[in-house]
Design an enzyme around this catalytic site. Structure first.
Site, PDB file in Angstrom:
ATOM      1  N   GLU A  73       0.752  -1.222   0.087  1.00 26.43           N
ATOM      2  CA  GLU A  73      -0.006   0.149  -0.072  1.00 26.43           C
ATOM      3  C   GLU A  73       0.950   1.114   0.230  1.00 26.43           C
ATOM      4  O   GLU A  73       0.272   2.443   0.560  1.00 26.43           O
ATOM      5  CB  GLU A  73      -1.031  -0.003   1.350  1.00 26.43           C
ATOM      6  CG  GLU A  73      -1.882  -1.175   1.322  1.00 26.43           C
ATOM      7  CD  GLU A  73      -3.229  -1.152   0.531  1.00 26.43           C
ATOM      8  OE1 GLU A  73      -3.129  -0.379  -0.579  1.00 26.43           O
ATOM      9  OE2 GLU A  73      -4.147  -1.695   0.942  1.00 26.43           O
ATOM     10  N   HIS A  92      -2.652   2.756   8.758  1.00 29.16           N
ATOM     11  CA  HIS A  92      -3.734   2.149   8.103  1.00 29.16           C
ATOM     12  C   HIS A  92      -4.139   0.876   8.697  1.00 29.16           C
ATOM     13  O   HIS A  92      -3.028   0.169   8.721  1.00 29.16           O
ATOM     14  CB  HIS A  92      -3.210   1.983   6.719  1.00 29.16           C
ATOM     15  CG  HIS A  92      -4.306   1.001   5.715  1.00 29.16           C
ATOM     16  ND1 HIS A  92      -5.608   1.137   5.717  1.00 29.16           N
ATOM     17  CD2 HIS A  92      -4.006  -0.117   5.246  1.00 29.16           C
ATOM     18  CE1 HIS A  92      -6.292   0.461   5.260  1.00 29.16           C
ATOM     19  NE2 HIS A  92      -5.295  -0.539   4.714  1.00 29.16           N
ATOM     20  N   HIS A  94      -7.419  -2.521   9.535  1.00 27.11           N
ATOM     21  CA  HIS A  94      -8.477  -3.065   9.230  1.00 27.11           C
ATOM     22  C   HIS A  94      -9.267  -3.317  10.454  1.00 27.11           C
ATOM     23  O   HIS A  94      -9.488  -4.500  10.886  1.00 27.11           O
ATOM     24  CB  HIS A  94      -8.030  -4.275   8.561  1.00 27.11           C
ATOM     25  CG  HIS A  94      -7.601  -4.205   7.253  1.00 27.11           C
ATOM     26  ND1 HIS A  94      -6.962  -5.305   6.431  1.00 27.11           N
ATOM     27  CD2 HIS A  94      -6.984  -3.212   6.496  1.00 27.11           C
ATOM     28  CE1 HIS A  94      -6.576  -4.820   5.334  1.00 27.11           C
ATOM     29  NE2 HIS A  94      -6.308  -3.612   5.374  1.00 27.11           N
ATOM     30  N   TYR A 113     -20.471  15.223  18.252  1.00 26.83           N
ATOM     31  CA  TYR A 113     -19.356  16.377  18.019  1.00 26.83           C
ATOM     32  C   TYR A 113     -17.962  15.989  17.684  1.00 26.83           C
ATOM     33  O   TYR A 113     -17.195  16.333  17.244  1.00 26.83           O
ATOM     34  CB  TYR A 113     -19.401  17.359  19.247  1.00 26.83           C
ATOM     35  CG  TYR A 113     -18.998  16.864  20.373  1.00 26.83           C
ATOM     36  CD1 TYR A 113     -17.692  17.277  20.565  1.00 26.83           C
ATOM     37  CD2 TYR A 113     -19.500  16.121  21.453  1.00 26.83           C
ATOM     38  CE1 TYR A 113     -16.906  16.917  21.712  1.00 26.83           C
ATOM     39  CE2 TYR A 113     -19.102  15.862  22.785  1.00 26.83           C
ATOM     40  CZ  TYR A 113     -17.672  16.153  22.741  1.00 26.83           C
ATOM     41  OH  TYR A 113     -16.990  15.966  24.049  1.00 26.83           O
ATOM     42  N   HIS A 155     -12.604  -2.066   2.765  1.00 26.06           N
ATOM     43  CA  HIS A 155     -11.033  -2.228   2.989  1.00 26.06           C
ATOM     44  C   HIS A 155     -10.698  -2.022   4.445  1.00 26.06           C
ATOM     45  O   HIS A 155     -10.350  -2.821   5.102  1.00 26.06           O
ATOM     46  CB  HIS A 155     -10.281  -1.312   1.982  1.00 26.06           C
ATOM     47  CG  HIS A 155      -8.970  -1.288   1.959  1.00 26.06           C
ATOM     48  ND1 HIS A 155      -8.252  -1.292   0.739  1.00 26.06           N
ATOM     49  CD2 HIS A 155      -7.903  -1.963   2.800  1.00 26.06           C
ATOM     50  CE1 HIS A 155      -6.991  -1.485   1.102  1.00 26.06           C
ATOM     51  NE2 HIS A 155      -6.811  -1.849   2.424  1.00 26.06           N
ATOM     52  N   TYR A 208      -7.976  21.687  21.010  1.00 27.33           N
ATOM     53  CA  TYR A 208      -8.287  20.563  21.678  1.00 27.33           C
ATOM     54  C   TYR A 208      -7.197  19.566  21.826  1.00 27.33           C
ATOM     55  O   TYR A 208      -6.749  18.879  20.814  1.00 27.33           O
ATOM     56  CB  TYR A 208      -9.423  19.749  20.875  1.00 27.33           C
ATOM     57  CG  TYR A 208     -10.010  18.778  21.662  1.00 27.33           C
ATOM     58  CD1 TYR A 208     -10.569  18.680  22.744  1.00 27.33           C
ATOM     59  CD2 TYR A 208      -9.737  17.493  21.281  1.00 27.33           C
ATOM     60  CE1 TYR A 208     -11.261  17.553  23.370  1.00 27.33           C
ATOM     61  CE2 TYR A 208     -10.147  16.336  21.735  1.00 27.33           C
ATOM     62  CZ  TYR A 208     -10.935  16.424  22.967  1.00 27.33           C
ATOM     63  OH  TYR A 208     -11.158  15.329  23.694  1.00 27.33           O
TER      64      TYR A 208
END
Length: 216
Positions: A73, A92, A94, A113, A155, A208
């Site tokens: 990837e 990334h 799964h 929110y 995916h 934040y």
């Protein structure tokens, strides 16, 4: 940070995402920006069996060095680093609930929110394309515009941040939001926050906690 320290940190992050249940086996991948490009986890290797030397250096032109092949990837990592100077690391995974929603092909709307933590009033879902392709990368780059995370149809999920720590924290936050939204859907859905309120929330989120924008 030295090259060895970056390799250590990258491998530690990859192992951590599996240890906390955010990912499984050899799926998913992690990268971190370097002065000459980025480091990425190798393809098809269990992270517990990896050493720092197995992390793969890549340039932003697709060049690679070292004994290991990069994650299959690598392309969307490369294209995001080229497109977004604010991104310093990418995770990334799964993960269960994000992937469930991704397999339904739905985005995460402003049902709560905290959706704003990913940078907007929704968490988009990039259209399905075969893994490792330029088409998938193009869809991810589009879904990530003004965002720190997106789903990937059929995916998984992708999260980014200025550091590995923050990218992983973003992935954890998005997975929890996906779990809650999935449960909301099971209960028949619920009201969404309007654009005016999300604009207020997005402004507040600029300061934040760990996701705050860096001081100029």
């Amino acid at each position: 940070m030295t090259d060895h320290a970056m390799r250590d940190s990258l491998l530690e992050t990859a192992r951590r995402m599996n240890d906390i249940g955010l990912n499984q086996g050899t799926s998913g991948n992690v990268s971190v920006r370097t002065e000459t490009g980025y480091l990425i986890t190798p393809t098809g290797m269990p992270y517990d069996d990896c050493q720092p030397a197995d992390m793969v250096p890549m340039t932003l032109e697709g060049g690679t060095t070292g004994p290991r092949k990069p994650s299959s990837e690598w392309r969307f990592h490369q294209d995001l680093y080229r497109d977004r100077s604010d991104i310093g690391a990418i995770v990334h995974v799964h993960s269960t609930f994000a992937t469930t929603l991704a397999c339904l092909g739905v985005e995460v709307p402003a049902f709560h929110y905290m959706v704003a933590v990913a940078g907007g009033d929704n968490i988009r879902c990039a259209p399905y394309e075969t893994f490792g392709t330029a088409a998938l990368s193009d869809g991810v780059v589009t879904a990530m515009q003004d965002r720190q995370a997106c789903l990937m149809a059929n995916h998984g999920m992708l999260a980014a941040g200025p550091t590995l720590e923050k990218a992983l924290a973003m992935a954890v936050e998005v997975e929890k939001l996906c779990e809650i939204y999935w449960r909301v859907l099971q209960a028949g859905g619920g009201p969404l926050l309007n654009n005016a309120e999300m604009t207020v929330i997005l402004e507040k989120f600029k300061g934040y906690g760990q996701f705050a924008e860096p001081a100029s």
